[in-house]
Design a protein around this motif. Sequence first.
Motif, PDB file in Angstrom:
ATOM      1  N   VAL A 154      34.360  81.171  64.478  1.00  0.00           N
ATOM      2  CA  VAL A 154      34.258  80.293  63.321  1.00  0.00           C
ATOM      3  C   VAL A 154      35.064  79.037  63.598  1.00  0.00           C
ATOM      4  N   HIS A 155      34.386  77.898  63.675  1.00  0.00           N
ATOM      5  CA  HIS A 155      35.043  76.634  64.027  1.00  0.00           C
ATOM      6  C   HIS A 155      35.472  75.839  62.801  1.00  0.00           C
ATOM      7  N   GLY A 156      35.578  76.468  61.669  1.00  0.00           N
ATOM      8  CA  GLY A 156      36.036  75.767  60.472  1.00  0.00           C
ATOM      9  C   GLY A 156      35.776  76.594  59.234  1.00  0.00           C
ATOM     10  N   ASP A 157      36.464  76.266  58.141  1.00  0.00           N
ATOM     11  CA  ASP A 157      36.326  77.013  56.887  1.00  0.00           C
ATOM     12  C   ASP A 157      34.876  76.996  56.396  1.00  0.00           C
ATOM     13  N   GLY A 158      34.407  78.183  56.027  1.00  0.00           N
ATOM     14  CA  GLY A 158      33.074  78.287  55.462  1.00  0.00           C
ATOM     15  C   GLY A 158      31.946  78.304  56.473  1.00  0.00           C
ATOM     16  N   LYS A 159      32.259  78.190  57.760  1.00  0.00           N
ATOM     17  CA  LYS A 159      31.227  78.177  58.788  1.00  0.00           C
ATOM     18  C   LYS A 159      30.963  79.586  59.303  1.00  0.00           C
ATOM     19  N   LYS A 160      29.763  79.794  59.825  1.00  0.00           N
ATOM     20  CA  LYS A 160      29.401  81.073  60.411  1.00  0.00           C
ATOM     21  C   LYS A 160      29.847  81.129  61.870  1.00  0.00           C
ATOM     22  N   PRO A 161      30.042  82.330  62.388  1.00  0.00           N
ATOM     23  CA  PRO A 161      30.395  82.432  63.809  1.00  0.00           C
ATOM     24  C   PRO A 161      29.316  81.801  64.687  1.00  0.00           C
ATOM     25  N   GLU A 162      29.732  81.055  65.686  1.00  0.00           N
ATOM     26  CA  GLU A 162      28.797  80.390  66.588  1.00  0.00           C
ATOM     27  C   GLU A 162      29.400  80.303  67.983  1.00  0.00           C
ATOM     28  N   ARG A 163      28.605  79.839  68.948  1.00  0.00           N
ATOM     29  CA  ARG A 163      29.066  79.698  70.317  1.00  0.00           C
ATOM     30  C   ARG A 163      30.246  78.728  70.390  1.00  0.00           C
ATOM     31  N   LEU A 164      31.046  78.891  71.432  1.00  0.00           N
ATOM     32  CA  LEU A 164      32.200  78.013  71.619  1.00  0.00           C
ATOM     33  C   LEU A 164      31.755  76.580  71.867  1.00  0.00           C
TER      34      LEU A 164
END
Length: 579
Positions: A244-254
Amino acid sequence: MIDPVWKTPFWPEGVAHMCTDYKFPLFKFLDDSAREHPDKPFTLFNGASKNFAQVKDTADRIGAFLAGKGIKKGDKIAIFLPNLPQFPEILFGILKAGAVAVSCNPIYTASELHLQLKDSQSKMVFCMDHPVFYPNTVKAVEGTDVDTVIVCNIKSYLPKFKAFLGGLLGKIPRAGKIAPGHLMFDDIIASSKPIPPSISIDPEKDTAIMLYTGGTTGVPKGAELSHTNFTYDVMAILEYARFVHGDGKKPERLYQKGFHSFLGVLPWYHCFGITVALLLSVKLSAKLICIPDPRAGKPPFTEVLKAVQKYRPTFMPAVPTIFVAFTNHALINQYDLSSLMGCFSGGAPLPPEVCKQFEDKTGSIIFEGYGLTETAPVVSANPTFKQNRKIGSIGFPLPGTDIKILDIEDPSNLMPRGEDGEVAICGPQVMKGYWKNPEANAESFVHIDGNRYFLTGDIGHIDSEGYVAITDRKKDMIIVSGFNVYPRDVEDILYNHPKVELAAVVGIPDEKSGEKVKAFIKLKQDETATQEEINAFCKQHMAGYKRPKIIEFRDELPISNVGKVLRRILRDEELKNFG
């Protein structure tokens, strides 16, 4: 062909079951980042940095220098360095020359390094300009094939003021007088052109890095790892990892393009550190924070905390003892560690309470994985977000990797789901084999349904939900702060003491390091010795993590019918005291 679908309903959402596009030379990672993001900072060290274009330029010059010295494809070149900014440059320079990098533990004694240089038939060695490392190198190369020693000084990698002040005050480590014929790293870079030789690399067949390990026997062997072993492992980790690259975001690739930074607390001579810190950072065009000595500072590990606050790393691959050191550090609350997004734990089992305390204090997530030197090293990992993570397990195999649980006595038989057996690995990260050791290779592999599986020597099972768990070790290996200690290796050194008749080494639980080494010694008839005497001998002949922390003299040691010292009995006696 292995079945690409791992049978579990908890497989991370969006993660492919197979990994593709990884068969290329390992140095392509650096070339790509230098072409696409030349000005992005790569190595960070003591307030100074080098960008990807600069690191590639130096690596190219090293490749040209090696070719000019007659180094041919497949020749071995040793790296005897801590985590200095020269390390990635040298590693990729060796690969660009078509040679094989032999990565050596920088805290090895001269005799330990000598054995590795001699067995690998290394022709050159890169070492540090240091009052301990350099003299050890000079002693170690005697009687080996090494004909060139290149000495690396950190002065040119410091900010100008720090370099000037350090030189003025004598704070920059120096070995003193350099032996005639030995070369200085900065001189060979200045005199070489950034034009590496044109070498044809077969990524699946050509060895890139050779790392020494005890395997399943404890006898040091060189694991030959191909370019593909490493490129696959990096690409598979990136496919598997979701954050998760930020609040409220879904897990995603680096994210790539220099978004991330990796804290280099793991030693890069070790497979874990090379792959999950150095190579991952290169592929992601990320920053790599060079930490030569993670224990530095008062109290120990303070300098690492300072580095986290200063450089704001997003990822920290580490062994459990590092997480313990962080959570128990007296000054941890004085430092901002909130930049850490994820931490890969490996090398030893991660205690659940340590995981909880670290995550509470940093806001990061620890995901535990599993691997071996022979597998470049990552084989499996827990899902990288909390919903599917199962603490205490090692998760699922990486995409394109298979794990089977085999009967310990007959590896041709598969164990039923939930039952313990020997863990066997099949995948593109599994090594070519052990250097010059056909007997060990024959013992370490088994073929199942036409596929080659590596027998790890570890005992585990696959639970009802598809998670893999390691429950025991078939081998007698001891893990001290994430470092493998092989009893026979230590015992062989103890037998060199003129007063020792018999020696047996076992691992016993330790709160700080996970395990510590205990030696049982039977002295020769009419001989007497003290613990201090044996300790001094060990300090002279073996690296610190290998040294017995406890020495017990006994009149007799348990012996089998064929005369073998029974470590198992001694270990069981010790474990009863911790029951």
